[in-house]
Design a protein around this motif. Sequence first.
Motif, short mmCIF file in Angstrom:
data_model
loop_
_atom_site.label_atom_id
_atom_site.label_comp_id
_atom_site.label_asym_id
_atom_site.label_seq_id
_atom_site.Cartn_x
_atom_site.Cartn_y
_atom_site.Cartn_z
N ASP A 27 1.49 -5.60 -10.52
CA ASP A 27 1.37 -5.63 -9.23
C ASP A 27 1.23 -7.12 -8.54
O ASP A 27 1.94 -7.24 -7.49
CB ASP A 27 -0.01 -5.00 -8.84
N ILE A 36 0.37 -0.57 -2.28
CA ILE A 36 0.28 -0.63 -3.59
C ILE A 36 -1.12 0.01 -4.21
O ILE A 36 -1.29 0.97 -4.84
CB ILE A 36 0.45 -1.94 -4.56
N VAL A 38 5.51 1.21 -1.29
CA VAL A 38 6.00 -0.22 -1.16
C VAL A 38 7.26 -0.18 -0.75
O VAL A 38 7.66 -1.26 0.04
CB VAL A 38 5.85 -0.93 -2.59
N TYR A 95 5.33 3.17 -5.97
CA TYR A 95 6.12 2.12 -5.48
C TYR A 95 6.93 2.79 -4.36
O TYR A 95 7.71 1.78 -3.52
CB TYR A 95 7.33 1.84 -6.68
#
Length: 748
Positions: free
Chosen positions: A104, A429, A444, A441
Amino acid sequence: MRAAARSFGARWPDRVAASDPGLLRLAAGLRTVGAIALTLAVLSLLGADVSHLVAGAIASMVATFAVREKERGRQAVTLALGLPVALASVSLAALLTSRTVAGDFFFIALIFCAVYGRRFGDRGTALGLIGFQVYFMALFVGIGTSSLPGYLGVVAVAFACSATVRFLLVRQTPSGILERLRQAFRARLAQLLDAQLDLLDAGPDDAEKALDQVREGTARLHETAMMIQGRLAEGTPDETVARLVQRRIADAEIAAERLGLLLLTARSAERADTLTLHLPGAPLPEATRLPVRDEALDTLRHDLRALRLLVRHPAEAGSGTVLSQVRNRLLGYRDEENLPQAPPPVQDVFRGVGEAARAVLGLRTALDGPQDESADSPETARSREELDAEDAAIGGAEEDEAPSDEVTGLRRPTTRAAVQVAVGSSLAILGGELLSAHRWYWAVLTCWIVFINTSSTGEILVKGYRRLLGTVLGVVAGIVLAGLVGRHTWTAFAVVLLCVFAMFYTAPLSYTLMSFFVTAALGVLYTLLHTYSLSVLVLRVEETALGAACGIVAAALVLPVRTDRRTNELLATVLERLSGVTEAAVEQLSGAPPVDLLEQARDLDQALADLRAATQPLTHPVTPLRSRRDTARYVVALLETCAYHARSLAATAELLPTHPSIAADPRLRRAGARIVHNIGAIDARVTDERSTAQVLAGPSVAALLKPGVPGTPRYGRVTDRVLRHLQRLDEAVVGLARPLGTPVTAPK
């Protein structure tokens, strides 16, 4: 029917060229689909399984769309540098897949570097995009250390296939793109003439619709002119040719817009305001009782169709042909004795047709080379002599670049955006892993995407909303497509290729459509990876909403750039460049040494385009602040009006050394000084609300040009057109004062 078929067959290339200038969207779609298809073919011959095929498709797509440079040599270098970046990215993703915390933190650092890399231009942007998207691909496919070697080979194959398609199969050269943009300019110019002809003939019920079509055609023509401007440096052999094409494109654009204004005036009881062509929803001027079957109007309709014919046939006409005769007749309207008997406003339209025909002649000479002159009339020969003299006066000297005053540190836009997206991605995240430990993801990715090509909180909000809407609709389409293709691998890949083509073809037109096709394609890819379910697609919507929300929160709380601040900065830039163009043009018309005015005018146009894009959050249809939306539209329309008149003044000033009917008049400095002062006063008010600068309202521009000696001509040799542009510019600048809060006073 055969005649109609021939007409359609002759016009459809123009329709395609006009709808996709330079065929840039078509080429982007074909290049990306071709790279994916070639990658899938090579990998299938090598016996790759479905997971490797999916990884190869994504990697080839990234390698293709990330490289945006215009020169082929620079594209090759960027693509070559992108391969080791992609290999390193997929390797680190595989190594960190079992180390959640470290993975991360690295992902956040990668996101920061990818966004920060935009400060290094197209190459930095491309390498950052490749690094991020390939890392995302590794997470999507689920690459581990044991399978890493095979995926490294897949990425290498994908980049090789992307290079093959880019440089061999779907080739695009700067000169070829510029040539297709020229064709698009001609096609859109012909479409604008069609719209102007419809406006002339429109009845009371159809007039507003016809006017909207003229507005749209004018804006589309200007858009193509700006695209050509951006390709001149790479697509022409030297600076002199670039400036020649630039001047002829500008002449044609100005002549076409002026013709539209003259047609509006011919329909109205008084001279039409330039603002009418730029402000959506502006009412059509009051119509007069012009006879429907009048000989002069019938001739005007015929001549507008003839002008459209000249535009659509760029090849040289040859001796004694119909096109030569048409060209000679239209250019004859530049002489007063050739004008038909008609009311003055209608005669002005005939003059506009003559000037437009001259602009088309210059455009044909610049783009197609020398023409056959054996059938020239005296008026045509004179027009050619004027154009040749203007061409000879064009120099190849480059302007000195202004010193850079780029900001540094966190004030730099790329640094600020990198910090914002890193914070937003951290939130995405955390929230994404609460929703799903395996597909976090997606949040993100959305947070990353909403920051691309955005500069303010409002722009990020609008982009996030559009992505969420496209994703929701795409989920529905994904459910349908996944049910249709089932587990048929190659059918599914064919559907994915269609979605990818549609995604790239519609991307410049609608971000919502692009998001729709992306999500639909992902639904099919989930089917191929045997991970498809309704819950997965619903999770996709939830992660998208979360990512958009995290991006908006980060933009609003971390180093925020409010939409008002961003638009004020861009507005100040527009006003500064408007002042510069106006002052330089008036100085040259007053007798000062010549400078490159058209380049300054195009810089003004680019600044105005940036402002127009930045005001989208304010003018969005769903905005609750209706009065603010109307004010933003009005201000942008007034600035477009100012830019048109400043551009026209610049083009006229550049004719001074060669045009016999235009001469310098020092009295123009007084009129220009007031306009420049007023622009500066508005700029000062925009920059600092505490400013006490005031806009001066006074006598008309014509009244300022009083003869210095009794008995001398009122206007000297300065044409009426220059005076009209100055007067309209003066009125538009004063009109900007009220919505921008600048006080207006009369001089004492």
